[in-house]
Scaffold this active site. Structure first.
Site, PDB file in Angstrom:
ATOM      1  CE  LYS A  20      -4.311  -3.379  -3.793  1.00 31.91           C
ATOM      2  NZ  LYS A  20      -3.608  -3.686  -2.438  1.00 31.91           N
TER       3      LYS A  20
HETATM    4  C1  LIG Z   1      -3.642  -4.876  -1.902  1.00 31.06           C
HETATM    5  C2  LIG Z   1      -2.985  -5.251  -0.772  1.00 31.06           C
HETATM    6  C3  LIG Z   1      -2.657  -6.491  -0.256  1.00 31.06           C
HETATM    7  C4  LIG Z   1      -3.243  -7.746  -0.717  1.00 31.06           C
HETATM    8  O1  LIG Z   1      -2.975  -8.124  -2.270  1.00 31.06           O
HETATM    9  P1  LIG Z   1      -3.800  -9.037  -3.352  1.00 31.06           P
HETATM   10  O2  LIG Z   1      -3.068  -8.875  -4.424  1.00 31.06           O
HETATM   11  O3  LIG Z   1      -4.879  -8.298  -3.107  1.00 31.06           O
HETATM   12  O4  LIG Z   1      -3.651 -10.288  -2.495  1.00 31.06           O
HETATM   13  C5  LIG Z   1      -1.624  -6.778   0.730  1.00 31.06           C
HETATM   14  N1  LIG Z   1      -0.997  -5.715   1.346  1.00 31.06           N
HETATM   15  C6  LIG Z   1      -1.234  -4.576   0.912  1.00 31.06           C
HETATM   16  C7  LIG Z   1      -0.437  -3.475   1.623  1.00 31.06           C
HETATM   17  C8  LIG Z   1      -2.294  -4.231  -0.059  1.00 31.06           C
HETATM   18  O5  LIG Z   1      -2.456  -2.921  -0.271  1.00 31.06           O
END
Ligand SMILES: *Cc1c(COP(=O)(O)O)cnc(C)c1O
Length: 435
Positions: free
Chosen positions: A107
């Protein structure tokens, strides 16, 4: 590029409005008016381009002329200041490691890119904007770091007390400056509900300008295309085909990959791997979308019952389930399989998975077995977080083998600063009004 609301295609806004508003006033997600195509020459020669040029080529038409070229290139350079390696795990199975950024989860890319865009759009505004965000763990840290010290922006993060990992809490609560963490005596759903109520509260909005940094924001969603292009760049000369398995919660990450494919990136197939929160796998089988309640799991960043971005995926396929099925398979796995896979992959391949990556690995393995893919296909799962972020809940046999990267070691010693609030909207409103 203009964007329309998925609730009402007549509601059309600029990129800037889509970024500053987050969600359309009718609560629809914004979607680009047209899907640009990569030039064939660019894709054929992608390995000759540097990463920053690849990212610029991918995102340029989505931004249009609303950010000048030099500024956009700088935002991209600030966003992609760490590597995105494709690591061989076994045979033709690879991990696309997305955890080399400051908060050890993918993210960081979306949060930094959005911070860059918002900082640019707010540059001449004297009224500060408040980024209000609810987190189940990873979003908060990424948003805090992405927006740290961005002028004219303050960040308020709501997180559920006792429900994020030790490292996640440190990432949220130790930066200070323009970042405030509100520790809510409740669940993630309570935090999300309080944030949503704030966005609907006209009286509060008159007092402070609010925006959201959740993954529905186009500036967080679209730059995730970069991962798939950078992976393809690394694999293209060895494999004609590539399958991506994406551990999915809100389905923003996989939706960005599917957007890159819609623009021409030659991806053979996508696997949306989920934990027991299996709304999408069930939908793919039955055509019925019945979200229900989220169940807590080891891969807590994917504990989402009603994934916001799935409507964008449907839009990419003109809402045709048969067309979607040709490109996407979705499979669900429980915690038992997740933990067993973490142990097995360590034992057999000395590769340390985090629980989200383990779900991605399982989905990839099952899909490749079912389809009998040969060695002309690279199977890539996205390793979305560093295992240390979830060390608290890792299988006991792995706990002492998880290495803490140097750049976060010092965090454990820092003092947590959080404002404790009850699980009650009025408490949030009073705090936002008073501070
Ligand atoms: C947010 C997150 C996800 C999920 O991603 P999306 O885009 O919401 O499907 C998967 N793995 C980790 C470690 C995350 O922080």
């Amino acid at each position: 590029m203009k964007y329309f609301s998925l609730q009402n295609k007549q509601h059309i806004v600029s990129f800037e409005d889509a970024v500053v508003q987050g969600l359309a006033p009718d609560k629809g997600l914004y979607f680009p008016e047209r899907i640009p195509a990569f030039e064939k020459d660019f894709l054929d020669n992608i390995e000759k381009h540097n990463d920053l040029d690849i990212a610029y080529t991918a995102i340029r038409s989505f931004v249009g002329d609303e950010i000048p070229e030099a500024t956009l290139r700088q935002i991209i350079a600030d966003t992609l200041s760490f590597p995105f390696p494709v690591q061989k795990v076994a045979g033709d199975i690879y991990a696309l490691e997305l955890f080399h950024g400051p908060t050890l989860a993918f993210k960081d890319v979306g949060a930094r890119f959005m911070a860059g865009c918002l900082g640019y759009f707010r540059r001449n505004d004297t009224r500060p904007v408040t980024v209000l965000v609810a987190t189940s763990g990873d979003t908060g840290g990424a948003v805090a770091h992405g927006f740290y010290n961005v002028p004219g922006v303050r960040v308020v993060i709501l997180y559920p007390s006792g429900k994020v990992s030790t490292l996640q809490e440190k990432q949220l609560t130790t930066l200070n400056g323009n970042i405030t963490a509100l520790e809510i005596a409740g669940t993630f759903d309570d935090c999300q509900r309080m944030v949503k109520t704030a966005f609907l509260d006209a009286e509060l909005q008159a007092h402070c300008l609010l925006t959201s940094a959740n993954s529905i924001n186009v500036a967080r969603w679209l730059p995730q295309m970069f991962y798939y292009l950078l992976a393809w760049k690394q694999l293209k000369t060895s494999y004609p085909n590539v399958v991506f398995s994406v551990p999915s919660g809100n389905f923003g990450n996989i939706c960005a990959g599917m957007m890159a494919a819609a623009m021409g990136l030659p991806v053979t197939h996508f696997v949306a791997s989920t934990n027991v929160n299996d709304t999408v796998p069930r939908f793919m089988q039955t055509g019925q979308y019945t979200p229900g309640q989220a169940t807590p799991t080891l891969s807590n960043a994917m504990d989402v019952a009603d994934p916001s971005n799935f409507v964008r995926i449907l839009e990419l396929f003109s809402n045709s389930l048969p067309a979607l099925k040709e490109k996407l398979t979705s499979i669900s796995f429980d915690d038992k399989a997740t933990a067993a896979t973490m142990e097995q992959v360590w034992k057999e391949h000395q590769y340390m998975l985090d629980p989200h990556g383990a779900v991605g690995y399982l989905g990839l393995q099952q899909y490749l077995q079912q389809t009998g893919a040969g060695n002309d296909t690279a199977g890539v799962f996205l390793e979305t977080a560093h295992p240390v972020k979830f060390a608290d809940t890792a299988p006991a046999s792995l706990q002492d083998k998880i290495v803490t990267p140097e750049r976060v070691q010092s965090l454990y010693a820092l003092e947590k600063k959080a404002v404790q609030l009850p699980n009650d909207y009025k408490a949030l409103k009073d705090w936002l009004t008073a501070n």
